[in-house]
Design a protein around this motif. Structure first.
Motif, mmCIF file in Angstrom:
data_model
loop_
_atom_site.group_PDB
_atom_site.id
_atom_site.type_symbol
_atom_site.label_atom_id
_atom_site.label_comp_id
_atom_site.label_asym_id
_atom_site.label_seq_id
_atom_site.Cartn_x
_atom_site.Cartn_y
_atom_site.Cartn_z
ATOM 1 N N LEU A 141 30.930 -59.351 12.107
ATOM 2 C CA LEU A 141 29.536 -59.254 12.541
ATOM 3 C C LEU A 141 29.335 -59.959 13.878
ATOM 4 N N ARG A 142 29.981 -61.089 14.057
ATOM 5 C CA ARG A 142 29.880 -61.784 15.351
ATOM 6 C C ARG A 142 30.448 -60.920 16.469
ATOM 7 N N ALA A 143 31.557 -60.242 16.186
ATOM 8 C CA ALA A 143 32.148 -59.357 17.185
ATOM 9 C C ALA A 143 31.171 -58.244 17.560
ATOM 10 N N LEU A 144 30.478 -57.691 16.562
ATOM 11 C CA LEU A 144 29.498 -56.640 16.830
ATOM 12 C C LEU A 144 28.313 -57.183 17.616
ATOM 13 N N ARG A 145 27.888 -58.383 17.281
ATOM 14 C CA ARG A 145 26.786 -58.998 18.038
ATOM 15 C C ARG A 145 27.195 -59.252 19.492
ATOM 16 N N LEU A 146 28.469 -59.528 19.712
ATOM 17 C CA LEU A 146 28.965 -59.784 21.065
ATOM 18 C C LEU A 146 29.120 -58.500 21.877
ATOM 19 N N GLY A 147 29.106 -57.354 21.192
ATOM 20 C CA GLY A 147 29.163 -56.099 21.922
ATOM 21 C C GLY A 147 30.246 -55.133 21.521
ATOM 22 N N ALA A 148 31.014 -55.432 20.454
ATOM 23 C CA ALA A 148 31.987 -54.452 19.960
ATOM 24 C C ALA A 148 31.244 -53.216 19.460
ATOM 25 N N ASP A 149 31.869 -52.063 19.589
ATOM 26 C CA ASP A 149 31.218 -50.807 19.236
ATOM 27 C C ASP A 149 31.405 -50.422 17.779
ATOM 28 N N GLY A 150 32.278 -51.115 17.079
ATOM 29 C CA GLY A 150 32.519 -50.801 15.683
ATOM 30 C C GLY A 150 33.743 -51.544 15.192
ATOM 31 N N PHE A 151 34.109 -51.302 13.937
ATOM 32 C CA PHE A 151 35.318 -51.925 13.419
ATOM 33 C C PHE A 151 36.025 -50.975 12.470
ATOM 34 N N LEU A 152 37.327 -51.206 12.334
ATOM 35 C CA LEU A 152 38.151 -50.420 11.432
ATOM 36 C C LEU A 152 39.013 -51.361 10.606
ATOM 37 N N LEU A 153 39.183 -51.037 9.345
ATOM 38 C CA LEU A 153 40.156 -51.763 8.539
ATOM 39 C C LEU A 153 41.556 -51.344 8.977
ATOM 40 N N LYS A 154 42.489 -52.278 8.892
ATOM 41 C CA LYS A 154 43.839 -51.989 9.368
ATOM 42 C C LYS A 154 44.554 -50.938 8.519
ATOM 43 N N ASP A 155 44.053 -50.698 7.298
ATOM 44 C CA ASP A 155 44.667 -49.664 6.469
ATOM 45 C C ASP A 155 43.884 -48.345 6.504
ATOM 46 N N THR A 156 43.039 -48.199 7.532
ATOM 47 C CA THR A 156 42.281 -46.955 7.695
ATOM 48 C C THR A 156 43.245 -45.787 7.942
ATOM 49 N N PRO A 157 43.036 -44.629 7.300
ATOM 50 C CA PRO A 157 43.906 -43.463 7.525
ATOM 51 C C PRO A 157 43.935 -43.063 8.997
ATOM 52 N N PRO A 158 45.083 -42.610 9.490
ATOM 53 C CA PRO A 158 45.224 -42.244 10.906
ATOM 54 C C PRO A 158 44.154 -41.266 11.403
ATOM 55 N N ARG A 159 43.814 -40.262 10.595
ATOM 56 C CA ARG A 159 42.816 -39.283 11.030
ATOM 57 C C ARG A 159 41.471 -39.950 11.305
ATOM 58 N N ASP A 160 41.118 -40.944 10.488
ATOM 59 C CA ASP A 160 39.843 -41.644 10.675
ATOM 60 C C ASP A 160 39.887 -42.551 11.897
ATOM 61 N N ILE A 161 41.044 -43.138 12.180
ATOM 62 C CA ILE A 161 41.187 -43.962 13.387
ATOM 63 C C ILE A 161 41.008 -43.086 14.626
ATOM 64 N N LEU A 162 41.639 -41.936 14.627
ATOM 65 C CA LEU A 162 41.505 -41.008 15.753
ATOM 66 C C LEU A 162 40.054 -40.568 15.939
ATOM 67 N N ASP A 163 39.385 -40.281 14.834
ATOM 68 C CA ASP A 163 37.982 -39.862 14.904
ATOM 69 C C ASP A 163 37.119 -40.978 15.486
ATOM 70 N N ALA A 164 37.371 -42.220 15.065
ATOM 71 C CA ALA A 164 36.598 -43.362 15.571
ATOM 72 C C ALA A 164 36.827 -43.556 17.067
ATOM 73 N N ILE A 165 38.057 -43.390 17.510
ATOM 74 C CA ILE A 165 38.376 -43.536 18.932
ATOM 75 C C ILE A 165 37.641 -42.470 19.749
ATOM 76 N N ARG A 166 37.656 -41.243 19.251
ATOM 77 C CA ARG A 166 36.977 -40.159 19.978
ATOM 78 C C ARG A 166 35.475 -40.409 20.050
ATOM 79 N N ARG A 167 34.894 -40.839 18.932
ATOM 80 C CA ARG A 167 33.453 -41.096 18.905
ATOM 81 C C ARG A 167 33.092 -42.252 19.840
ATOM 82 N N ALA A 168 33.892 -43.305 19.825
ATOM 83 C CA ALA A 168 33.629 -44.458 20.691
ATOM 84 C C ALA A 168 33.724 -44.059 22.160
ATOM 85 N N ALA A 169 34.711 -43.240 22.500
ATOM 86 C CA ALA A 169 34.891 -42.801 23.878
ATOM 87 C C ALA A 169 33.718 -41.963 24.364
ATOM 88 N N GLN A 170 33.055 -41.269 23.433
ATOM 89 C CA GLN A 170 31.905 -40.424 23.774
ATOM 90 C C GLN A 170 30.581 -41.167 23.686
#
Length: 224
Positions: free
Chosen positions: A94-123
């Motif tokens: 939450l502190r990271a988000l308050r500082l300006g991070a755009d989101g977070f992912l768990l390290k065991d997130t499936p690859p397809r979801d990581i790719l989707d998050a990266i694309r959404r963040a880039a847009q």
């Protein structure tokens, strides 16, 4: 052909970095432009590599991810930053988000979801669902002292009071996790007009991105 998304990987675990690089690099829309073992190296790498998206660990030696995010956000909202974490109810997240991070992912997130998050963040689109944001804010605020919670809530309400009625509607829609097109449909506005209102909301609330707007709305007790 669409431009490739430039990604910087930041984690003190070389195996994690290598695994992410192997997985993400296999996608033709992703270019891994660098890898950093700590926050200090990441700040320098961002200046040199100009990534579109940074995947950032929090707990690292030399300089942790939170300090790195704070340094990077002094230069504005770019690049998009997605925090990598082990626990989704961590106060550090939450502190990271308050500082300006755009989101977070768990390290065991499936690859397809990581790719989707990266694309959404880039847009510039939402990376977090409103339910996840709400749960995280609720979890952390329950552990805060009452005076701190009340101070944060009052500050958030005062900030929202500076918005016009239409700007407030846009802020609430963002807190509900709507994309620009969804906000436009809900409020009967064109996408360029939504973007104009969004820029005004960010400026008036002193927020770097949509996640910070959502957290502020939740702090004010107005979230979904």
């Amino acid at each position: 052909m669409a431009a490739m998304i430039r990604v910087l990987l930041v984690d003190d675990d070389a195996l994690v970095r290598s695994g992410l690089a192997l997985m993400l690099g296999a996608d033709p829309s992703i270019e891994i432009v660098g890898q950093s073992p700590d926050g200090a190296h990441a700040v320098q790498a961002v200046a040199e590599c100009r990534p579109d998206v940074v995947l950032m660990d929090i707990r690292m030696p030399v300089m942790d991810g939170l300090t790195a995010i704070e340094h990077l956000r002094k230069n504005g909202p770019d690049p998009a930053i997605i925090v990598l974490t082990t626990f989704d109810t961590d106060a550090h997240v939450l502190r990271a988000l308050r500082l300006g991070a755009d989101g977070f992912l768990l390290k065991d997130t499936p690859p397809r979801d990581i790719l989707d998050a990266i694309r959404r963040a880039a847009q510039g689109e939402p990376v977090l669902s409103p339910a996840v944001t709400r749960r995280l804010v609720d979890h952390v605020t329950r552990s805060e002292e009452i005076p701190e919670y009340e101070r944060r809530s009052q500050t958030a309400r005062q900030a929202l009071d500076t918005l016009t009625e239409r700007e407030r509607e846009v802020a609430l829609a963002v807190a509900a996790g709507m994309s620009n097109s969804e906000v436009g449909n809900a409020l009967h506005l064109s996408i360029p007009t939504v973007k104009t209102y969004m820029s005004r909301v960010l400026a008036k609330l002193h927020c770097e991105n949509r996640v910070q707007v959502a957290i502020l709305v939740h702090d004010a007790g107005l979230g979904p």
